[in-house]
Enzyme design. Sequence first.
Site, PDB file in Angstrom:
ATOM      1  N   GLY A 148      29.563  38.532  36.352  1.00 16.36           N
ATOM      2  CA  GLY A 148      29.799  37.851  35.073  1.00 16.36           C
ATOM      3  C   GLY A 148      31.220  37.311  34.997  1.00 16.36           C
ATOM      4  O   GLY A 148      31.466  36.186  34.530  1.00 16.36           O
ATOM      5  N   SER A 179      38.825  43.352  38.030  1.00 16.76           N
ATOM      6  CA  SER A 179      39.263  42.171  37.273  1.00 16.76           C
ATOM      7  C   SER A 179      40.369  41.431  38.020  1.00 16.76           C
ATOM      8  O   SER A 179      40.376  40.199  38.111  1.00 16.76           O
ATOM      9  CB  SER A 179      39.794  42.598  35.895  1.00 16.76           C
ATOM     10  OG  SER A 179      38.746  43.088  35.105  1.00 16.76           O
ATOM     11  N   ARG A 220      40.411  37.596  40.073  1.00 12.40           N
ATOM     12  CA  ARG A 220      41.464  36.626  39.744  1.00 12.40           C
ATOM     13  C   ARG A 220      42.308  36.310  40.970  1.00 12.40           C
ATOM     14  O   ARG A 220      42.791  35.188  41.141  1.00 12.40           O
ATOM     15  CB  ARG A 220      42.328  37.172  38.594  1.00 12.40           C
ATOM     16  CG  ARG A 220      41.575  37.119  37.247  1.00 12.40           C
ATOM     17  CD  ARG A 220      42.214  38.027  36.207  1.00 12.40           C
ATOM     18  NE  ARG A 220      41.630  37.893  34.885  1.00 12.40           N
ATOM     19  CZ  ARG A 220      40.482  38.456  34.487  1.00 12.40           C
ATOM     20  NH1 ARG A 220      39.764  39.186  35.343  1.00 12.40           N
ATOM     21  NH2 ARG A 220      40.034  38.291  33.255  1.00 12.40           N
ATOM     22  N   ASP A 230      34.244  48.833  29.296  1.00 10.46           N
ATOM     23  CA  ASP A 230      33.412  49.132  30.466  1.00 10.46           C
ATOM     24  C   ASP A 230      33.176  50.631  30.656  1.00 10.46           C
ATOM     25  O   ASP A 230      32.405  51.030  31.534  1.00 10.46           O
ATOM     26  CB  ASP A 230      34.064  48.553  31.732  1.00 10.46           C
ATOM     27  CG  ASP A 230      33.984  47.030  31.753  1.00 10.46           C
ATOM     28  OD1 ASP A 230      33.135  46.455  31.027  1.00 10.46           O
ATOM     29  OD2 ASP A 230      34.780  46.404  32.478  1.00 10.46           O
ATOM     30  N   GLN A 262      36.952  37.412  29.476  1.00 10.84           N
ATOM     31  CA  GLN A 262      36.346  36.380  30.321  1.00 10.84           C
ATOM     32  C   GLN A 262      36.401  35.021  29.624  1.00 10.84           C
ATOM     33  O   GLN A 262      36.709  33.999  30.243  1.00 10.84           O
ATOM     34  CB  GLN A 262      34.898  36.756  30.649  1.00 10.84           C
ATOM     35  CG  GLN A 262      34.818  37.995  31.534  1.00 10.84           C
ATOM     36  CD  GLN A 262      33.391  38.459  31.761  1.00 10.84           C
ATOM     37  OE1 GLN A 262      32.446  37.877  31.244  1.00 10.84           O
ATOM     38  NE2 GLN A 262      33.235  39.519  32.530  1.00 10.84           N
ATOM     39  N   ARG A 301      27.661  50.464  36.636  1.00 11.58           N
ATOM     40  CA  ARG A 301      28.255  51.512  35.777  1.00 11.58           C
ATOM     41  C   ARG A 301      27.190  52.470  35.245  1.00 11.58           C
ATOM     42  O   ARG A 301      27.478  53.630  34.958  1.00 11.58           O
ATOM     43  CB  ARG A 301      29.071  50.882  34.660  1.00 11.58           C
ATOM     44  CG  ARG A 301      30.192  49.987  35.201  1.00 11.58           C
ATOM     45  CD  ARG A 301      31.323  49.774  34.238  1.00 11.58           C
ATOM     46  NE  ARG A 301      32.102  48.611  34.626  1.00 11.58           N
ATOM     47  CZ  ARG A 301      33.036  48.587  35.583  1.00 11.58           C
ATOM     48  NH1 ARG A 301      33.329  49.685  36.245  1.00 11.58           N
ATOM     49  NH2 ARG A 301      33.681  47.477  35.872  1.00 11.58           N
ATOM     50  N   ARG A 353      22.421  36.537  31.251  1.00  9.74           N
ATOM     51  CA  ARG A 353      23.611  36.824  30.419  1.00  9.74           C
ATOM     52  C   ARG A 353      24.085  35.581  29.672  1.00  9.74           C
ATOM     53  O   ARG A 353      23.969  34.459  30.171  1.00  9.74           O
ATOM     54  CB  ARG A 353      24.713  37.416  31.312  1.00  9.74           C
ATOM     55  CG  ARG A 353      24.244  38.733  31.913  1.00  9.74           C
ATOM     56  CD  ARG A 353      25.317  39.431  32.669  1.00  9.74           C
ATOM     57  NE  ARG A 353      26.399  39.860  31.801  1.00  9.74           N
ATOM     58  CZ  ARG A 353      27.512  40.417  32.242  1.00  9.74           C
ATOM     59  NH1 ARG A 353      27.686  40.622  33.530  1.00  9.74           N
ATOM     60  NH2 ARG A 353      28.459  40.782  31.400  1.00  9.74           N
TER      61      ARG A 353
HETATM   62  C1  S3P Z   1      36.345  41.413  32.389  1.00 12.23           C
HETATM   63  C2  S3P Z   1      36.201  41.358  31.031  1.00 12.23           C
HETATM   64  C3  S3P Z   1      35.244  42.184  30.267  1.00 12.23           C
HETATM   65  C4  S3P Z   1      34.703  43.332  31.112  1.00 12.23           C
HETATM   66  C5  S3P Z   1      34.326  42.904  32.497  1.00 12.23           C
HETATM   67  C6  S3P Z   1      35.550  42.337  33.216  1.00 12.23           C
HETATM   68  C7  S3P Z   1      37.345  40.544  33.041  1.00 12.23           C
HETATM   69  O1  S3P Z   1      34.160  41.380  29.863  1.00 12.23           O
HETATM   70  O2  S3P Z   1      33.585  43.923  30.470  1.00 12.23           O
HETATM   71  O3  S3P Z   1      33.820  43.994  33.243  1.00 12.23           O
HETATM   72  O4  S3P Z   1      37.695  40.784  34.200  1.00 12.23           O
HETATM   73  O5  S3P Z   1      37.810  39.594  32.390  1.00 12.23           O
HETATM   74  P1  S3P Z   1      34.232  40.517  28.488  1.00 12.23           P
HETATM   75  O6  S3P Z   1      35.290  39.509  28.650  1.00 12.23           O
HETATM   76  O7  S3P Z   1      32.872  39.881  28.373  1.00 12.23           O
HETATM   77  O8  S3P Z   1      34.485  41.513  27.413  1.00 12.23           O
END
Ligand code: S3P
Length: 436
Positions: free
Chosen positions: A94, A25, A29, A313, A167, A386, A122
């Site tokens: 994603g 994450s 960023r 996760d 997200q 995962r 998705r």
């Molecule tokens: C993430 C947020 C989560 C997580 C993903 C990483 C992020 O998703 O499942 O692996 O880095 O902001 P969601 O925001 O859809 O819950």
Amino acid sequence: MAQDCFVVQPGKALHGTTTVPGDKSISHRAVFFGALASGISHVRGWLPAGDTEASLQTTRALGIEIERHSDTDLTIYGGTIRQPDAPLNLVNAGTGIRLLAGIMVGQPFESVLDGSEQLRRRPMNRVIDPLRMMGANIEGSSGCAPLVIKPARLHGIEYDLPVASAQVKSAVLLAGLFADGETVVRQPGPARDHTERMLAAMGANLVTQGDTVILKPDAALKPMDFTVPGDLSSAAFLIVAALILPGSEIRLTGVSLNPTRTGILDVLREMGADMTVTETGLEAGDPVGTIIARYSALKGVSVGGEVVVRMIDEFPIFMVAALFAEGQTMVRDAGELRVKETDRLAVMTEELRKFGAQITETEDGFIIVGRQRLNGATVYGHDDHRIAMSLVVAGLAAGGETTVLDARCAGDSFPGYAETLHRLGADVAVRELAGE
Ligand code: S3P
């Protein structure tokens, strides 16, 4: 195409000390926010994995120079981003596509955000809807990628997140940087807060009050200089392996202990896990520490409510832990697992059943009664990192050989997964299968 598989032999205890790769994450960023900073950022310990490499290449396609001193050490020359020559390809990421959507709606040029077939399945309406409320001109194809974005004037909104998604929260806050007026996001639960911590550290005018985040777009972003801590989500595979393999004791150093991510540690502790967690410092505003995990007699637990989002996760690997715990484990409120890289409730249930596991899948969770005996099996990773990594751990605790097909996806978040397990004493080999 050649396909990697993991071949797993059970029966070995895990021992030793290791680090885990940088937090995914934070690594996404780091490149996006570094691009927006007015100056040069230095990032060490960055995660060189499939998902984050897609974000890095995309950032370069936006005209941002990123110098690589090694796989993990970057210099990012922040400044003005420019119109890309072609659609931006976020592959399976994603987080990459949703965060970038928040940035691109604020740019004075058109862009198209796209990815793999998996990413195109998705749901993107969760970002399209609030971004349109801000005035964005963003179109999806039936609510999915590709996303076509055109320039528009944005204004701040007050937004109640329908799901506790970091997200979506991040996409709205990033768009808020380019909007007129204040943006306020209220979240129904403690979704990971890396965006807030990193933007605040960069000097953004952002405050968090309880479940509400308020951003005023009036500050330039300062560049960053930090080391990405180890990813607790990656550590979780090693921790659960140590907890269920008799005689194991492992030590993981430099792991992020951000409280919005530590749900898995809280729940494993409640199950009786023998773990010692010691904070050793702070990195990029996150507490970082050492985790020692030893083989433990786990007992079943009920999981629901607030902690679910703090371990969202980790449910695939948590299912494996539950199979080896005495008594019943019940999970509810985890319906979000159905819209991850795969429907993780359905896919984990299907694959673990190939080991002979008994699992009751429910609409928003599962029920598992342990302790179960698993038999080695040939299972499939479904192009979901995962899932593939969790099945390896199940194989380590099963009787007989396990083959995890479609294993290359483990590299989407944990490069060197098999090698790390191997160094800790597990018998896991990567094999290349000839394909068409
Ligand atoms: C993430 C947020 C989560 C997580 C993903 C990483 C992020 O998703 O499942 O692996 O880095 O902001 P969601 O925001 O859809 O819950």
